[in-house]
Write a protein that holds these residues in place. Structure first.
Motif, short mmCIF file in Angstrom:
data_model
loop_
_atom_site.label_atom_id
_atom_site.label_comp_id
_atom_site.label_asym_id
_atom_site.label_seq_id
_atom_site.Cartn_x
_atom_site.Cartn_y
_atom_site.Cartn_z
N PHE A 215 2.29 -60.31 61.47
CA PHE A 215 3.61 -60.34 60.85
C PHE A 215 3.69 -59.26 59.79
O PHE A 215 2.69 -58.94 59.12
N ALA A 216 4.88 -58.70 59.60
CA ALA A 216 5.08 -57.73 58.54
C ALA A 216 6.51 -57.80 58.03
O ALA A 216 7.45 -57.97 58.82
N GLU A 217 6.67 -57.68 56.73
CA GLU A 217 7.99 -57.44 56.18
C GLU A 217 8.33 -55.97 56.42
O GLU A 217 7.44 -55.15 56.69
N PRO A 218 9.61 -55.59 56.35
CA PRO A 218 10.02 -54.24 56.72
C PRO A 218 9.22 -53.11 56.07
O PRO A 218 8.87 -52.12 56.73
N SER A 219 8.91 -53.24 54.80
CA SER A 219 8.20 -52.16 54.10
C SER A 219 6.77 -51.98 54.56
O SER A 219 6.16 -50.94 54.34
N GLU A 220 6.21 -53.01 55.21
CA GLU A 220 4.82 -52.97 55.65
C GLU A 220 4.67 -52.80 57.17
O GLU A 220 3.55 -52.76 57.68
N ALA A 221 5.77 -52.71 57.88
CA ALA A 221 5.71 -52.62 59.34
C ALA A 221 5.07 -51.30 59.79
O ALA A 221 5.26 -50.26 59.16
N LYS A 222 4.33 -51.37 60.88
CA LYS A 222 3.64 -50.20 61.40
C LYS A 222 4.54 -49.42 62.37
O LYS A 222 5.23 -50.01 63.20
N GLY A 223 4.51 -48.11 62.25
CA GLY A 223 5.35 -47.25 63.06
C GLY A 223 4.64 -46.71 64.28
O GLY A 223 3.62 -47.23 64.72
N ASP A 224 5.21 -45.64 64.83
CA ASP A 224 4.69 -44.99 66.04
C ASP A 224 4.54 -45.98 67.20
O ASP A 224 3.56 -45.97 67.94
N CYS A 225 5.56 -46.83 67.35
CA CYS A 225 5.54 -47.83 68.41
C CYS A 225 5.97 -47.23 69.75
O CYS A 225 6.83 -46.34 69.80
N ASP A 226 5.39 -47.74 70.81
CA ASP A 226 5.81 -47.33 72.16
C ASP A 226 7.14 -48.00 72.53
O ASP A 226 7.97 -47.41 73.23
N ILE A 227 7.33 -49.26 72.08
CA ILE A 227 8.57 -49.99 72.32
C ILE A 227 8.90 -50.78 71.06
O ILE A 227 8.02 -51.40 70.45
N VAL A 228 10.17 -50.76 70.69
CA VAL A 228 10.66 -51.63 69.63
C VAL A 228 11.79 -52.48 70.21
O VAL A 228 12.75 -51.95 70.77
N PHE A 229 11.66 -53.79 70.09
CA PHE A 229 12.71 -54.71 70.50
C PHE A 229 13.48 -55.13 69.24
O PHE A 229 12.89 -55.67 68.31
N HIS A 230 14.78 -54.86 69.23
CA HIS A 230 15.57 -55.24 68.06
C HIS A 230 16.37 -56.51 68.34
O HIS A 230 17.16 -56.55 69.29
N CYS A 231 16.16 -57.54 67.50
CA CYS A 231 16.78 -58.85 67.72
C CYS A 231 17.42 -59.41 66.46
O CYS A 231 17.75 -60.61 66.43
N SER A 232 17.63 -58.62 65.43
CA SER A 232 18.10 -59.18 64.16
C SER A 232 19.62 -59.19 64.02
O SER A 232 20.15 -59.81 63.09
N ALA A 233 20.34 -58.50 64.90
CA ALA A 233 21.80 -58.39 64.82
C ALA A 233 22.26 -57.90 63.45
O ALA A 233 23.30 -58.32 62.95
N SER A 234 21.48 -57.02 62.85
CA SER A 234 21.83 -56.48 61.54
C SER A 234 21.73 -54.96 61.54
O SER A 234 20.94 -54.36 62.27
N ASN A 235 22.56 -54.35 60.71
CA ASN A 235 22.55 -52.90 60.53
C ASN A 235 21.17 -52.43 60.07
O ASN A 235 20.61 -51.45 60.57
N GLU A 236 20.61 -53.16 59.10
CA GLU A 236 19.32 -52.79 58.53
C GLU A 236 18.20 -52.90 59.57
O GLU A 236 17.28 -52.07 59.60
N GLY A 237 18.29 -53.93 60.41
CA GLY A 237 17.26 -54.12 61.42
C GLY A 237 17.24 -53.00 62.45
O GLY A 237 16.18 -52.53 62.87
N LEU A 238 18.42 -52.56 62.89
CA LEU A 238 18.48 -51.48 63.87
C LEU A 238 18.02 -50.17 63.25
O LEU A 238 17.32 -49.37 63.89
N LYS A 239 18.40 -49.92 62.01
CA LYS A 239 17.93 -48.73 61.31
C LYS A 239 16.41 -48.71 61.21
O LYS A 239 15.76 -47.69 61.49
N LEU A 240 15.81 -49.86 60.85
CA LEU A 240 14.36 -49.97 60.77
C LEU A 240 13.73 -49.75 62.14
O LEU A 240 12.68 -49.10 62.26
#
Length: 349
Positions: A215-240
């Motif tokens: 688990f990670a909060e947004p500031s700690e999430a790891k990048g360089d992902c092969d796939i990102v699934f977005h499920c938050s229905a929020s502007n901030e979530g899609l930007k992240l």
């Protein structure tokens, strides 16, 4: 919300006999009114014809995100026809009979169907008649209450078929709500290099621990992902999600924003790193499987996946059908929780 003045129907053994003799049967269904309230309305249903089944509902599920949009009258007019549920009656913004997570038992119909526990994309209603081809048999080792999640697991399966995770992939699920949590539950079976559930709510760490994933909060999430699934229905979530996606990779969008407008920094990661945002809408089978799988087969796969008792994690509240109009308002006002289950009377009650 209001409840109609008709008495709540409690099926008796005599009702079954009436149906066997071809008598019309009174059913009750939940309707969203045009002003965003709700009520139980009665309707007559006829004896099933050839190829049809009479189903007595055991449980239905409230999909908080989508059904809240319907209650608030926020279905965009431009896509109102496309967002029409399979057994919906009425039109948006209402009055409308809406819902799509229903589990019941077949009380009358073809011999091979009678007595079977089935899932249907049907609104909240105590009895209904549908073609048997629109029913999904529930495996005997899947409890009926858990089976209300069949439609949610179907959404997750469609996204997986859309994205096609591969051995060693680095994957993030942004948004730990019902859809994101169910998707992460399926993803944990894959031989991934990394799987991370990302959510701004630190309490979602409990869910990640239950699932046995990071688990990670947004500031700690790891990048360089092969796939990102977005499920938050929020502007901030899609930007992240765009920030976490690796070069030339995909963001699979499962959220339905309805009438909410989204503002994205498309001049940043999206443009510079050649990213793709791909919609995964469950109305059609994901394109990579569309020629080899039907909607019915996708639902059958979803029901089979529910043999895993871990999915019980996502059923977090319950009410009686007669109390649904009064309950659903407070349900939408309360943050947190996953799937709300509606329990229906048994014949002996």
């Amino acid at each position: 919300m209001t409840i109609s003045h008709e008495p709540h129907h409690k099926p008796q053994h005599g009702d079954v006999q009436q149906r066997r003799h071809g008598q019309p049967h009174e059913a009750h269904a939940y309707w969203v009114t045009k002003d965003g309230h709700g009520e139980l309305r009665s309707e007559a249903i006829e004896t099933p014809q050839d190829g049809q089944a009479l189903v007595r509902t055991l449980y239905s599920g409230v999909s908080r995100g989508t059904e809240r949009v319907v209650h608030e009258g926020r279905v965009p007019e431009r896509v109102a026809d496309l967002m029409h549920a399979p057994h919906q009656e009425g039109d948006f913004p209402g009055p409308v009979k809406y819902g799509y997570l229903n589990v019941g038992v077949v009380e009358q119909g073809p011999d091979e169907w009678v007595g079977k526990t089935v899932f249907s994309l049907h609104p909240h209603q105590d009895f209904y008649v549908v073609p048997t081809k629109q029913l999904t048999p529930i495996p005997h080792d899947v409890p009926a209450r858990r089976a209300v999640l069949t439609g949610i697991v179907e959404v997750a399966i469609n996204a997986l078929w859309e994205a096609g995770p591969r051995l060693g992939d680095r994957v993030a699920v942004v948004g730990g709500g019902l859809v994101g949590g169910v998707l992460a539950t399926l993803l944990r079976k894959y031989p991934l290099g990394r799987l991370q559930l990302v959510d701004a709510d630190p309490d979602k760490q409990k869910l990640a621990e239950t699932l046995g994933i990071d688990f990670a909060e947004p500031s700690e999430a790891k990048g360089d992902c092969d796939i990102v699934f977005h499920c938050s229905a929020s502007n901030e979530g899609l930007k992240l999600s765009l920030q976490l996606a690796g070069d030339d990779s995909d963001v699979i969008e499962l959220s339905w924003f309805a009438d909410k407008e989204v503002t994205l920094p498309l001049g940043e990661d999206f443009h510079a790193r050649r990213l793709t945002i791909r919609s995964s809408q469950v109305g059609a089978v994901a394109l990579p499987r569309r020629h080899r799988r039907t909607n019915a087969q996708r639902l059958q796969e979803a029901a089979a996946q529910l043999k895993d008792p871990l999915f019980d994690t996502f059923i977090t509240s319950e009410c009686q059908f007669r109390n649904l109009p009064a309950t659903i308002v407070s349900l939408f006002e309360r943050p947190g929780g996953f799937c709300h289950v509606v329990a229906y009377p048994k014949p002996e009650e």
